[in-house]
Design an enzyme around this catalytic site. Structure first.
Site, PDB file in Angstrom:
ATOM      1  N   ARG A  44       0.807  -1.164   0.079  1.00 50.65           N
ATOM      2  CA  ARG A  44       0.161  -0.048  -0.059  1.00 50.65           C
ATOM      3  C   ARG A  44       0.614   1.262  -0.044  1.00 50.65           C
ATOM      4  NH1 ARG A  44      -2.902  -3.124  -1.194  1.00 50.65           N
ATOM      5  NH2 ARG A  44      -5.115  -3.814  -0.358  1.00 50.65           N
ATOM      6  N   GLU A  60      -5.844   5.796  -6.526  1.00 48.46           N
ATOM      7  CA  GLU A  60      -6.116   5.014  -7.634  1.00 48.46           C
ATOM      8  C   GLU A  60      -7.593   4.864  -8.084  1.00 48.46           C
ATOM      9  OE1 GLU A  60      -4.810   1.219  -6.340  1.00 48.46           O
ATOM     10  OE2 GLU A  60      -2.855   1.616  -5.742  1.00 48.46           O
ATOM     11  N   HIS A  64      -1.116  -1.241  -9.982  1.00 53.43           N
ATOM     12  CA  HIS A  64      -1.820  -2.295  -9.042  1.00 53.43           C
ATOM     13  C   HIS A  64      -2.143  -3.535  -9.829  1.00 53.43           C
ATOM     14  CE1 HIS A  64      -3.869  -2.189  -4.822  1.00 53.43           C
ATOM     15  NE2 HIS A  64      -3.337  -3.222  -5.152  1.00 53.43           N
TER      16      HIS A  64
END
Length: 327
Positions: free
Chosen positions: A236, A265, A285
């Protein structure tokens, strides 16, 4: 049941083998992304079961109270993006299998892939070739170097094994329980936090983002790293204090970064500093975004919906709601 699936960016869920478990339900899939409460409230006004793909869309009280038909939120893994108290207040069951004993091999493999990519400068060399140029720099190998694993848990332990297989010295840091597990498995623990950042050639972060770990990696930690070292974050973005990574890379310690996660994001801003630094490898991601991982994830998600529809909800994270859940 009326099922809504949010944030299926490239319409992949309906291609999964486990999608057949939704037969008999009415399923609506949204491929775009929005955090606009008004838009979400309109889209989800008839939704009874809401499927979330990890933490892509936050579901807070302001939205929950506008979804009177919502009975169930089904997802997998942790749920910092869901207001559990608001769900309980409005009679919404939240089911989420924590898969505590199952490593995310997809994330571990992606982590190792971008470690190799960053150390050997594979993306940069590819871009050079595509631009009509040849080799541009000397890459770095892994054998004989020191791999730092910050937190020896489900994924960190797998990464440690990869490092060992590649002939690296593995050094672990984290909470005492994490360090004890590493010692039991035959790995070394750093003499101190300072020594961990000073001695490692590659540091990979593998912690969950909770209040106690937010900003746990400080500018001072990064400044201790070697000029040719690499820091890797597939966990993260919030684990590193704001602006510390970009500033550290500009200062030359560490010399490189490999990043799969971002504060905001999806990251669509092409001017973002990390996307424009020659010493950074960035991916969008995708640690958990693989067909095998999605089959595992959505098997759980659809099983939770099936169980709820049968009147026997499973993996309920707010059990106090069951006495008042909507029927």
């Amino acid at each position: 049941m009326n099922i809504s699936i949010l944030d299926d960016y490239f319409d992949s869920v309906r291609t999964l083998n486990c999608f057949g478990k939704t037969a008999g339900h009415h399923v609506t899939i949204w491929n775009d992304h929005t955090k606009d409460i008004d838009i979400l409230a309109e889209r989800l006004k008839d939704t009874e079961a809401l499927v979330l793909i990890r933490e892509r869309t936050p579901v807070r009280a302001a939205l929950i109270k506008r979804l009177p038909k919502l009975k169930l939120i089904s997802q997998r893994s942790v749920y910092p993006h869901i207001d559990i108290d608001a769900c309980t207040e409005h009679g919404v069951v939240v089911s989420s299998n924590q898969h505590a004993g199952t490593p995310s091999y997809g994330t571990a493999e992606l982590t190792w892939g971008i470690i190799l990519g960053a150390m050997r400068q594979i993306p940069q060399q590819m871009n050079s070739l595509k631009a009509g140029k040849w080799q541009i720099a000397l890459g770095l190998g892994l054998r004989g170097r020191t791999l730092g694993v910050y937190s020896y848990g489900r994924i960190g332990s797998v990464i440690a094994g990869y490092g060992k297989a590649f002939g690296m010295k593995v050094l672990v840091w984290g909470r005492e329980a994490s360090c004890e597990r590493a010692r039991a498995d035959g790995y070394s623990v750093a003499r101190s936090r300072e020594a961990f950042f000073e001695e490692c050639d590659v540091i990979s972060l593998h912690m969950r983002l909770v209040e106690t770990t937010r900003g746990i990696i400080k500018a001072a930690d990064l400044a201790r790293m070697k000029p040719l070292s690499l820091i890797v974050n597939t966990s993260r973005a919030g684990l590193i204090e704001p602006d510390a990574l970009v500033n550290a890379l500009r200062a030359g310690r560490p010399g490189m970064a490999a990043v799969d996660v971002y504060e905001e994001e999806p990251l669509l801003d092409t001017t973002h500093p990390l996307l424009n630094m020659p010493n950074v490898v960035c991916t969008p991601h995708i640690g958990y975004v693989g067909r095998d991982e999605f089959e595992l994830q959505f098997n759980d998600i659809f099983d939770q919906i099936t169980a709820y529809a049968a009147g026997k909800p499973i993996n309920v994270v707010n059990p106090g709601v069951l006495a008042q859940a909507k029927t």
